[in-house]
Design an enzyme around this catalytic site. Structure first.
Site, mmCIF file in Angstrom:
data_model
loop_
_atom_site.group_PDB
_atom_site.id
_atom_site.type_symbol
_atom_site.label_atom_id
_atom_site.label_comp_id
_atom_site.label_asym_id
_atom_site.label_seq_id
_atom_site.Cartn_x
_atom_site.Cartn_y
_atom_site.Cartn_z
ATOM 1 N N GLY A 55 0.827 -1.198 0.000
ATOM 2 C CA GLY A 55 0.000 0.000 0.000
ATOM 3 C C GLY A 55 0.861 1.249 0.000
ATOM 4 C CB CYS A 82 5.346 -4.224 0.429
ATOM 5 S SG CYS A 82 6.261 -2.678 0.231
ATOM 6 C CE1 TYR A 83 1.007 0.952 5.541
ATOM 7 C CE2 TYR A 83 -0.808 -0.599 5.261
ATOM 8 C CZ TYR A 83 -0.282 0.546 5.839
ATOM 9 O OH TYR A 83 -1.041 1.290 6.723
ATOM 10 C CG HIS A 168 6.050 -5.561 -4.342
ATOM 11 N ND1 HIS A 168 4.734 -5.410 -3.978
ATOM 12 C CD2 HIS A 168 6.702 -4.483 -3.873
ATOM 13 C CE1 HIS A 168 4.591 -4.271 -3.334
ATOM 14 N NE2 HIS A 168 5.774 -3.691 -3.244
ATOM 15 C CD GLU A 170 3.110 -8.193 -5.487
ATOM 16 O OE1 GLU A 170 2.767 -7.060 -5.117
ATOM 17 O OE2 GLU A 170 3.859 -8.938 -4.814
ATOM 18 C CB SER A 222 -15.340 -2.897 -28.066
ATOM 19 O OG SER A 222 -14.597 -4.006 -27.595
ATOM 20 C CG ASP A 226 -11.295 -7.466 -22.466
ATOM 21 O OD1 ASP A 226 -10.665 -8.532 -22.459
ATOM 22 O OD2 ASP A 226 -10.760 -6.352 -22.326
ATOM 23 C CE LYS A 372 -6.980 -7.947 -22.373
ATOM 24 N NZ LYS A 372 -8.127 -7.341 -23.075
#
Length: 516
Positions: A55, A82-83, A168, A170, A222, A226, A372
């Site tokens: 964060g 982290c945070y 991190h 991730e 579109s 997605d 995605k």
């Protein structure tokens, strides 16, 4: 759905959704919850473990998010990142203080054996992004990772199954990060690999049917993956209650409208209405240069077109309709959706923060919790054509957010022509699948040039091509120089009004993939 679950408490990190993505890649279902979500809500979710995200705050700041007492009281395994690690340390009696030097970027950490790391001490590359550090370990913890700048880069209390990582795991810049997260969810929490594309379809259909009932659904198409996957999933759930609407905004790529209509009518068999509203969209954008205002006006106009379309359908008599959209996690995180108010807003997506408050629809967003790659896997599971599943993303606002500055018919046609050349040459070189997203941006900048024996003073366009597997981080694509040369030569020779082509070599972060 009988699957193991992990809950992620979101403290506002721009990487929170990446944590979720990594957990799901490990075959474990997870969801993000606001850090202050009621205990009852987490208990109802029945997770087998908890992850605390990073964060933007300092744990000692007034008003900063705190660690709710029920998190530790639950007795579940906890991984703080982290945070999240700093919160865990402070809540359990450790100390956190400003680091002597902010650590941002690549670093080397010596990881020792723990429930997250099965081997003896080994130095690994990680990605740091912090200004504070744990300086005193809480009782019961040991340091399981150190770096030259951060003596306590990882910590663990094996008895209570509590772990912290200052870096991190991730992000792609921590190559062994996936292994750390997999060890936590599988070895520490005991989760099985029960999250699959088939489960997503099954759960999505049940959720859509329960929410929609007999009410009509309008889905804005579109032409991208997605909205196509959203439409296919909803159609599987409610059948003819779904009507898809393709809106030609005048801001589409070359020949895109015809291709979309043909694909959906012939390949998918879904009821589709095509509406040409290009005059209305271009009129709305007249004189507008601010990208946030562009997105707001485009979002409003889309909704008005959908409302007008619904009014002409017999289904309009069946009750208040749903407006279905292909909104994804990255849209939510960058727009700071209502469930992520602790995060910074990067930009407003027209389908998240650009919708009018008085619209006559309820939103239906079956992909809102997906990335995605999960959407593409879902498209394959639903039987969509491969060409559609792997089509490169195209923003809902279309060329309006690639035409920097004021959007006019002349500038849009100039951009459309330049982009068509780039797309054709990349396809000719077999690079469309090698690049995750590639496009041309028209800049509100003129430069001096020379053509023949005369001076020119025309606009500049930029070619942007990136590689990514999650669209949360991205690197610029190393395109062959001969391909770049061909694209540049064709654009300046074939597109009136452009005399210079530049190539964007910026990663995300610090940039975003789109320019606006």
């Amino acid at each position: 759905m009988s699957v193991d679950r992990i809950a992620i408490l979101d403290f506002g990190s721009q990487f929170s959704q990446l944590i979720a993505r990594r957990v799901r890649e490990a075959g474990v279902y997870c969801e993000l919850f606001p850090w202050d979500a009621p205990a009852e809500r987490l208990q109802a979710f029945a997770p087998r473990g908890l992850i605390l995200s990073g964060g933007p705050n300092s744990v000692y700041d007034a008003g900063a998010p705190t660690l709710p007492a029920h998190v530790l009281a639950a007795g579940l395994p906890v991984l703080g990142i982290c945070y999240g690690m700093q919160l865990l340390a402070r809540a359990l009696g450790g100390s956190v203080a400003p680091a002597a030097q902010r650590e941002y970027g690549a670093a080397e950490v010596a990881l020792a054996r723990s429930g997250l790391w099965p081997r003896d001490t080994e130095t690994v590359q990680v990605w740091m992004s912090h200004g504070d550090s744990v300086v005193v370990l809480p009782p019961g913890f040991v340091a399981t990772g150190t770096s030259s700048s951060t003596p306590i880069a990882a910590m663990a209390d094996e008895a209570r199954r509590l772990y912290g990582l200052q870096f991190h795991p991730e992000v792609n810049h921590t190559p062994r990060g996936r292994a750390l997260i997999e060890a936590f969810v599988h070895e520490v929490c005991g989760c099985g690999r029960t999250w699959t594309a088939g489960n997503i379809v099954e759960e999505g259909i049940a959720t859509i049917r329960a929410r929609v009932g007999a009410r009509p659904v309008i889905c804005g198409l579109s032409g991208g993956v997605d909205s196509a996957v959203a439409a296919a999933l909803i159609h599987r759930a409610v059948g003819d209650a779904l009507t898809c609407v393709f809106v030609d905004t005048g801001l589409l790529r070359h020949n895109e409208g015809e291709q979309v209509v043909k694909t959906f009518r012939e390949s998918l068999g879904i009821r589709l209405i095509a509406v040409n509203a290009s005059e209305a969209f271009l009129s709305d954008l007249a004189g507008v240069s601010d990208p946030e205002e562009k997105r707001r006006r485009i979002g409003h106009r889309f909704v008005r077109v959908f409302e007008e379309t619904l009014a002409g359908l017999p289904a309009a008599t069946q009750g208040r309709a749903f407006l279905a959209q292909g909104t994804l996690y990255p849209d939510v995180i960058e727009s700071r959706g209502p469930e992520r108010q602790s995060a910074a807003k990067i930009k407003t997506h027209h389908n998240v923060g650009g919708l009018p408050a008085d619209m006559q629809f309820d939103l239906l967003e079956p992909l809102r919790m997906l990335f995605k790659d999960e959407v593409r896997a879902l498209g394959v599971e639903l039987g969509l054509p491969e060409a559609l599943v792997w089509r490169q993303p195209f923003p809902g606002p279309g060329l309006a957010v690639r035409c920097l500055g004021e959007v006019t018919w002349e500038r849009v046609e100039r951009l459309r022509a330049a982009d068509a050349i780039a797309q054709a040459e990349l396809a000719r070189a077999g690079l469309m699948r090698a690049t995750s997203q590639a496009f041309v941006v028209l800049l509100p900048v003129r430069s001096v040039g020379v053509m023949g024996d005369g001076r020119t003073y025309h606009e500049v366009c930029a070619l942007r091509a990136v590689t990514t597997d999650d669209f949360m981080t991205a690197d610029w694509a190393r395109l062959p120089s001969d391909v770049l040369a061909t694209i540049s030569s064709r654009i300046v020779n074939e597109v009136p009004g452009i005399n210079r082509v530049v190539y964007d070599i910026t990663s995300k972060p610090p940039a975003t993939i789109e320019w606006e």
